[in-house]
Design a protein around this motif. Structure first.
Motif, PDB file in Angstrom:
ATOM      1  N   LEU A   1      58.235  46.930  40.522  1.00  0.00           N
ATOM      2  CA  LEU A   1      56.843  46.516  40.351  1.00  0.00           C
ATOM      3  C   LEU A   1      56.122  46.334  41.680  1.00  0.00           C
TER       4      LEU A   1
ATOM      5  N   ILE B   1      49.776  43.051  36.210  1.00  0.00           N
ATOM      6  CA  ILE B   1      49.663  44.076  37.247  1.00  0.00           C
ATOM      7  C   ILE B   1      48.207  44.482  37.351  1.00  0.00           C
TER       8      ILE B   1
ATOM      9  N   ILE C   1      50.470  41.976  41.939  1.00  0.00           N
ATOM     10  CA  ILE C   1      51.134  41.435  40.766  1.00  0.00           C
ATOM     11  C   ILE C   1      51.059  39.912  40.801  1.00  0.00           C
TER      12      ILE C   1
END
Length: 326
Positions: free
Chosen positions: A221, A247, A252
């Motif tokens: 991520l 996101i 994030i």
């Protein structure tokens, strides 16, 4: 297509990815259109001029997505060939959820539907995590008409299970892989859009086929660049850890927690952080609606506090309007 224990359709995909996606398109040829037309209707306003601007922008962005994402484009092309439509049209349709999430950026003041997704996490009697999920989206009457589960056993990748509908050929909205990672996507209304980002369907599929644990997911991520804002809710079979991750482009925001016996964690469509991209564009009464649902879950989970739960218990807490005795 077979029927699973829930009474809805089930498909097994085995072997080469593109061959299977093409065959899935052939299978969906007579059913996908209703869901896609419904999705297109949601993103339209009463202003023909505004719709023209959005549709023109969609065509340009679709071509950019095709050019910037060769592997994703091959998947799209295989499925679109099976459906008998162009790659450009397919890419445009798959951008509609991105446009809907960030519609305030495109058509300010459009009356958005209120999102109602929920994820509830708990531990069973063997201290294994349970992830319950409600997919509440503005596609009732079409998505549910062709709902199905799909088991992906594709060459070079892990086994992945997904719940979806006709028109959705990649594991994305609700899925789990052979390593025990569960994932549920929640929509977050926002004003962020970056056409240099990756589509949601690509982000989720690559996560599910490349990650085996929480550390892998966090590493993955950190490299993700999304088009708009989405929330991924995850649990991990190798630990009692869960995560809810918003996101937004390259940023994030996440909540991480460790499940403990008899305690529950609940997430809906409320943004994790009150960023400028989220706070000023929530649908009318959406903030209060998310608060009400969280309070309702606290009430419904109260009889189960301190107890291990089953999958059935979690579904009851999610689906029933009132608390019942454990």
């Amino acid at each position: 297509m077979s029927t699973n224990t829930c009474g809805i359709g089930h498909i097994d995909l085995i072997g080469d990815a593109e061959d299977n996606f093409y065959n899935m398109g052939v299978r969906d040829k007579n059913s996908y259109r209703k869901t896609m037309e419904h999705l297109q209707l949601i993103t339209q306003s009463s202003s023909k001029a505004a719709n023209k601007i959005v549709n023109s922008g969609l065509s340009v962005i679709a071509l950019r997505v095709i050019n910037k994402n060769p592997e994703y484009s091959r998947w799209l092309e295989a499925y679109s060939d099976g459906l008998g439509i162009s790659l450009e049209d397919m890419a445009g349709v798959y951008l509609l959820p991105e446009i809907m999430s960030s519609i305030e950026k495109w058509i300010p003041g459009l009356n958005l539907p209120i999102f109602g997704c929920s994820s509830l996490f708990g531990l069973d009697s063997n201290s294994n995590p349970i992830h319950g999920r409600i997919f509440d989206y503005a596609l009732v009457g079409t998505y549910d008409q062709f709902e199905r589960t799909v088991h992906y056993k594709l060459k070079g990748g892990p086994s992945i299970w997904s719940a979806s509908s006709s028109g959705i050929f990649l594991p994305s909205l609700t899925c789990m892989n052979e390593h025990g990672i569960t994932l549920a996507v929640h929509q977050k209304a926002n004003r962020f859009f970056d056409w240099n980002g990756s589509p949601l369907f690509k982000i989720v599929y690559n996560l599910m086929r490349s990650c085996e644990n929480k550390a892998d997911v966090i590493k993955y991520l950190k490299k993700v660049h999304s088009m708009t804002s989405w929330c991924l809710n995850l649990s991990f079979a190798d630990s009692n850890d869960i995560m809810s991750v918003d996101i937004t482009g390259k940023k994030i925001a996440k909540i991480e927690t460790e499940l403990v016996p008899g305690k529950f964690s609940y997430f809906n469509n409320a943004p994790i952080e009150n960023s400028k991209h989220h706070t000023s564009c929530q649908p009318f009464t959406h903030h209060e609606y998310c608060q009400m649902r969280a309070a309702s879950m606290n009430e419904k989970s109260a009889p189960y506090q301190g107890l291990p739960v089953s999958a059935e218990d979690v579904l009851k807490m999610l689906a029933l309007p009132k608390a019942i005795k454990a």
